[in-house]
Design a protein around this motif. Sequence first.
Motif, mmCIF file in Angstrom:
data_model
loop_
_atom_site.group_PDB
_atom_site.id
_atom_site.type_symbol
_atom_site.label_atom_id
_atom_site.label_comp_id
_atom_site.label_asym_id
_atom_site.label_seq_id
_atom_site.Cartn_x
_atom_site.Cartn_y
_atom_site.Cartn_z
ATOM 1 N N ASN A 147 0.824 -1.228 0.000
ATOM 2 C CA ASN A 147 0.000 0.000 0.000
ATOM 3 C C ASN A 147 0.852 1.270 0.000
ATOM 4 O O ASN A 147 0.573 2.236 0.723
ATOM 5 C CB ASN A 147 -0.954 0.006 1.207
ATOM 6 N N LEU A 148 1.909 1.274 -0.806
ATOM 7 C CA LEU A 148 2.750 2.451 -0.923
ATOM 8 C C LEU A 148 2.051 3.502 -1.776
ATOM 9 O O LEU A 148 1.379 3.167 -2.757
ATOM 10 C CB LEU A 148 4.081 2.081 -1.578
ATOM 11 N N ASP A 149 2.217 4.757 -1.421
ATOM 12 C CA ASP A 149 1.693 5.784 -2.312
ATOM 13 C C ASP A 149 2.566 5.842 -3.565
ATOM 14 O O ASP A 149 3.693 5.348 -3.597
ATOM 15 C CB ASP A 149 1.633 7.147 -1.617
ATOM 16 N N TYR A 150 2.037 6.455 -4.614
ATOM 17 C CA TYR A 150 2.706 6.435 -5.916
ATOM 18 C C TYR A 150 4.115 7.014 -5.843
ATOM 19 O O TYR A 150 5.070 6.436 -6.388
ATOM 20 C CB TYR A 150 1.873 7.210 -6.939
ATOM 21 N N ASP A 151 4.276 8.158 -5.194
ATOM 22 C CA ASP A 151 5.575 8.813 -5.143
ATOM 23 C C ASP A 151 6.610 7.954 -4.420
ATOM 24 O O ASP A 151 7.771 7.875 -4.857
ATOM 25 C CB ASP A 151 5.466 10.173 -4.451
ATOM 26 N N THR A 152 6.210 7.314 -3.336
ATOM 27 C CA THR A 152 7.143 6.460 -2.594
ATOM 28 C C THR A 152 7.550 5.264 -3.436
ATOM 29 O O THR A 152 8.739 4.903 -3.517
ATOM 30 C CB THR A 152 6.515 5.989 -1.276
ATOM 31 N N LYS A 153 6.580 4.639 -4.066
ATOM 32 C CA LYS A 153 6.860 3.484 -4.925
ATOM 33 C C LYS A 153 7.840 3.855 -6.032
ATOM 34 O O LYS A 153 8.844 3.150 -6.260
ATOM 35 C CB LYS A 153 5.556 2.963 -5.526
ATOM 36 N N MET A 154 7.578 4.963 -6.708
ATOM 37 C CA MET A 154 8.426 5.349 -7.834
ATOM 38 C C MET A 154 9.796 5.840 -7.369
ATOM 39 O O MET A 154 10.785 5.709 -8.095
ATOM 40 C CB MET A 154 7.730 6.421 -8.673
ATOM 41 N N GLU A 155 9.871 6.391 -6.169
ATOM 42 C CA GLU A 155 11.173 6.806 -5.644
ATOM 43 C C GLU A 155 12.093 5.600 -5.500
ATOM 44 O O GLU A 155 13.268 5.663 -5.854
ATOM 45 C CB GLU A 155 10.991 7.506 -4.305
ATOM 46 N N TYR A 156 11.558 4.505 -4.988
ATOM 47 C CA TYR A 156 12.361 3.284 -4.874
ATOM 48 C C TYR A 156 12.721 2.737 -6.249
ATOM 49 O O TYR A 156 13.880 2.384 -6.512
ATOM 50 C CB TYR A 156 11.602 2.220 -4.080
#
Length: 248
Positions: free
Chosen positions: A102-111
């Motif tokens: 359940n990561l938000d989009y920005d966190t997911k894409m940062e990784y």
Amino acid sequence: MAVWVTTDLHGNYELWEQIKNFLQEDDTLIFLGDAIDRGDRGFEIFMEMLEDPRVVYLKGNHEDMMYESFHEIGPDRGKMLKHWTKGGNGGQETLDNIKSLNLDYDTKMEYINTIARLPYYAEYENADNIKFILCHAGYTPGKNWDDTVPWKKEEKMLWDRNHFNFPWPQEGYDNVIMVHGHTPILLMKQLFGYNASGLSPFWYEGSHKVNIDAATANTGLAFLLNLDNYDYELFTDGSIYKNTEGDE
């Protein structure tokens, strides 16, 4: 303080948990890539390794596939995603793991965007003046390698198995050892006829190369090789090889 190397954990969080708890606070772990795919908690391993100051994370071909799948544009959009998730590469398990977090989009894409900045290789020289070159797939240094164009070198470091066909150079690399994963040790035995058991790191080419890919996704095993004294630790989740003590 010790310098260790492992590779190709492929979503096996139990093995990663054993390894991270084994490491001392001042140890260094060089990871040769492919934390993700096939197993069900690869993205969690990926995130934790990126956040662990002890870990030097090198890019593997599975990280590269994930990155390309999230950044496809143009008429071929979706081609890599299909290859990653439906081509036997185990990407669907990683997508499912991402969704479960359940990561938000920005966190997911940062990784995921971190993959573009991961190094393709690392070097280390121990107290014996042995120089280690470490990358995901391995290569054979020398003329055939040096004549390869730079972008092709990066691709080979992620994907290549052709280097098994090239002998170690006779001159200039006496104190050099190549450490790699990508090709499971038992697959080397099957495809190239090497005499390898799969239950210990496989040293070959006059001990100038060592493969530490234990085929974790299929065996539940992982090796941790010490680059200072050449010892290794064998970790198991007990799923297949439940009795490994004393095995060669």
